[in-house]
Design an enzyme around this catalytic site. Sequence first.
Site, PDB file in Angstrom:
ATOM      1  N   GLY A 183       8.058  -4.868  -9.916  1.00 48.07           N
ATOM      2  CA  GLY A 183       6.793  -4.962  -9.509  1.00 48.07           C
ATOM      3  C   GLY A 183       5.462  -4.192 -10.494  1.00 48.07           C
ATOM      4  CG  ASP A 215       4.228  -8.967  -5.205  1.00 50.27           C
ATOM      5  OD1 ASP A 215       4.297  -8.118  -4.438  1.00 50.27           O
ATOM      6  OD2 ASP A 215       5.103  -9.328  -5.908  1.00 50.27           O
ATOM      7  CG  HIS A 268      10.831 -11.718  -1.637  1.00 51.24           C
ATOM      8  ND1 HIS A 268      10.439 -10.781  -2.280  1.00 51.24           N
ATOM      9  CD2 HIS A 268      12.262 -12.116  -1.750  1.00 51.24           C
ATOM     10  CE1 HIS A 268      11.304 -10.665  -3.226  1.00 51.24           C
ATOM     11  NE2 HIS A 268      12.420 -11.277  -3.003  1.00 51.24           N
ATOM     12  CG  LEU A 282      -2.112  -0.991   1.086  1.00 47.41           C
ATOM     13  CD1 LEU A 282      -3.067  -0.916   2.342  1.00 47.41           C
ATOM     14  CD2 LEU A 282      -3.004  -0.625  -0.054  1.00 47.41           C
TER      15      LEU A 282
HETATM   16 ZN   LIG Z   1       8.339 -10.163  -2.666  1.00 46.22          ZN
END
Ligand SMILES: [Zn+2]
Length: 424
Positions: A324, A305, A179, A63
């Site tokens: 990302g 993700d 992760h 976020l």
């Molecule tokens: Zn990650």
Amino acid sequence: MRTMHIRNGRIIDPANQRDEVADLFIVDGKIAAKPERGDGKVEEIDATGLIVSPGLIDVHVHLREPGFAWKETIETGARAAAAGGFTTIVCMPNTSPVADSPSTIAWIKDRAAEVACVNVLPTGAISKNLAGEELAPIGSLAQAGVVAITDDGHCIQNNELMRRAVEYARMVGLPVLDHCQDYNLVGNGVVHEGYWSTLLGLAGWPSAGEEAIVARNTLLAEACDHQIHCQHLSAAGSVRQMREARARGVKISGEVCPHHIALTDESIQNFDTNFKMNPPLRTERDIDALLEGIADGTIEILASDHAPHAKFEKEVEFDRAPFGIVGLETELGLFLDLLVHRRKAIDLPRLIAMLTINPARLLGIEAGTLSLGAAGDLTLIDPNLEWTVGAQSLQSASHNTPFDGWQIKGRAVRTIVGGKTVWP
Ligand SMILES: [Zn+2]
């Protein structure tokens, strides 16, 4: 008394093995039996032809607040979640400051209570400042109300430190999310190590970089007899190890994100940084293994993700761009389209379980069911609605998606939190 009457939908509630066309009632924000006549205002919703699902849960969302509000805020991220059909999202601790102290957790919870239209559940960091050197105060984080600990974006390399983290997490009853990235094996890798990395001259991020940490986590989950959940799995070998370990009863689990089954490393050949993620896009063989893992139950959880980045940050050389993509608003559609319609890896009730009761069980939260008395969180889904992704029309404050222009079959058409419609 406020009543919502949802008529004639196909109610799929995997937690209660329910799949039938029926009416559903929410009274004063909770799932209820048919109320007595004449007691207050009734909102009628026609759900004919739609699926009525428990509100969807996403266990892996960034976020960006506090600290990176130009990428996303708790408010805009929550709106993106609602638009994607999610009523509960779990936010990662790689903010600024890092969510490694009770005061930052309190800030996130207060902010979410003020501005978020869906439920926002924070995670706490495993290590202070995500540096992998010293443990964060895991007991105080638990007291502050985190639902899990994770160093997502980073990975603790010191196995002894990770072991102690898992032992503390077990004591306070929190799952550990990880992760999986071995820093030595991955180095400065930016794309899957293979044909395309060689051809394009980009540094490779080998599958073994993930698989080595999945192996470490399997050993620690077994040694500590506690849940370790491996985030965003991308490699065939990770699924294979997990299948073997789970068959022996080891408390190891994993999640898959849409991009890792929708795209391969072939798509990086145009150097578009919207195809740069961590872990990277891999090969058809890996996709097949992920699908097999989903189909046979080795993988029980799906997540996005969701990783917003501003345009100016992504519009740089491939090596320098952040990893990302945004995911909340395309997630359900991509999973419906790929897993249910095209590849037929799972049916609708399984898909819904993977987005509701399974993540709720991982986190030990009361959500993801339509049991009487449960929170009135619902997602109405049209599994056959055809739509086109428009990057610029996303609710998220960022628009970094590789799926712009994609034709997708299936999406959420209404999102309800506590008996109130929050989308559209
Ligand atoms: Zn990650």
